[in-house]
Design an enzyme around this catalytic site. Structure first.
Site, short mmCIF file in Angstrom:
data_model
loop_
_atom_site.label_atom_id
_atom_site.label_comp_id
_atom_site.label_asym_id
_atom_site.label_seq_id
_atom_site.Cartn_x
_atom_site.Cartn_y
_atom_site.Cartn_z
N ASP A 170 -11.82 12.71 10.01
CA ASP A 170 -12.92 12.06 10.71
C ASP A 170 -13.70 11.21 9.72
O ASP A 170 -13.61 11.43 8.51
CB ASP A 170 -13.83 13.09 11.38
CG ASP A 170 -14.57 12.53 12.60
OD1 ASP A 170 -14.50 11.31 12.84
OD2 ASP A 170 -15.23 13.32 13.30
N ASP A 171 -14.44 10.26 10.25
CA ASP A 171 -15.25 9.41 9.37
C ASP A 171 -16.45 10.15 8.82
O ASP A 171 -16.83 10.01 7.68
CB ASP A 171 -15.69 8.13 10.10
CG ASP A 171 -16.50 8.39 11.37
OD1 ASP A 171 -16.52 9.54 11.88
OD2 ASP A 171 -17.10 7.43 11.89
N ASP A 221 -21.66 15.08 10.99
CA ASP A 221 -23.11 14.91 11.06
C ASP A 221 -23.76 16.27 11.33
O ASP A 221 -24.01 17.04 10.41
CB ASP A 221 -23.45 13.89 12.15
CG ASP A 221 -24.89 13.44 12.16
OD1 ASP A 221 -25.79 14.25 11.82
OD2 ASP A 221 -25.17 12.29 12.51
#
Length: 163
Positions: free
Chosen positions: A97-98, A101
């Protein structure tokens, strides 16, 4: 659901060049952990990093898990839009995943594939415990502005801006 103005106080812009450098750094970190047989990209943010990492590690089998949890304005409950037709992902599977969060999306994916290795390019403190590997940590109150979410545009000189 929170408003972006309340949640994010800083912006961290990432250029295409920086993203590629960071993804390659993540690939270097992953290279000697084990031989990877497949990548599972968390769509949509993980698609570009997964493609770069797949190239760098010469992985040809790439699939997606599609999870929707937030937009620029709000973050809500994560829902699975698409998952691969695989019974079990083993330790040779790499989830990419980028960003991790708050960890909501990562938790959903981690629960689906608990034996896979989870890697994110960027990590924030709340989500960091849910990933196995990452490259750059940013503060929780920072909005990461990815290159696919931005464009080059004219910027008004400071002297001409309303003060």
């Amino acid at each position: 659901m929170s408003d972006a103005a309340d949640r994010y106080h800083k912006t961290y812009p990432v250029s295409w060049d920086q993203l590629q450098r960071d993804c390659r750094a993540l690939a270097w970190r992953l290279l000697n952990l084990r031989p990877w047989t497949r990548i599972l990209a968390v769509a949509r943010g993980g698609l570009v990093p997964a493609a770069i990492i797949a190239r760098e590690l010469n992985i040809r089998l790439v699939d997606t898990v599609c999870v929707s949890s937030y937009t620029l304005r709000t973050q809500g409950e994560a829902s699975i839009l698409k998952r691969p037709d695989l019974e079990d992902m083993d330790e040779d599977c790499l989830i990419v995943d980028d960003l991790v969060d708050t960890g909501r999306t990562a938790k959903v994916v981690r629960d689906l594939f608990p034996r896979a290795h989870f890697a994110a390019v960027y990590a924030k403190p709340e989500g960091r415990p849910l990933v196995d590997s990452y490259i750059t940590e940013v503060s929780q109150d920072t909005w990461i502005l990815f290159p696919w979410d931005s464009t080059c545009a004219f910027c008004t000189p400071i002297v001409d801006q309303d003060r």
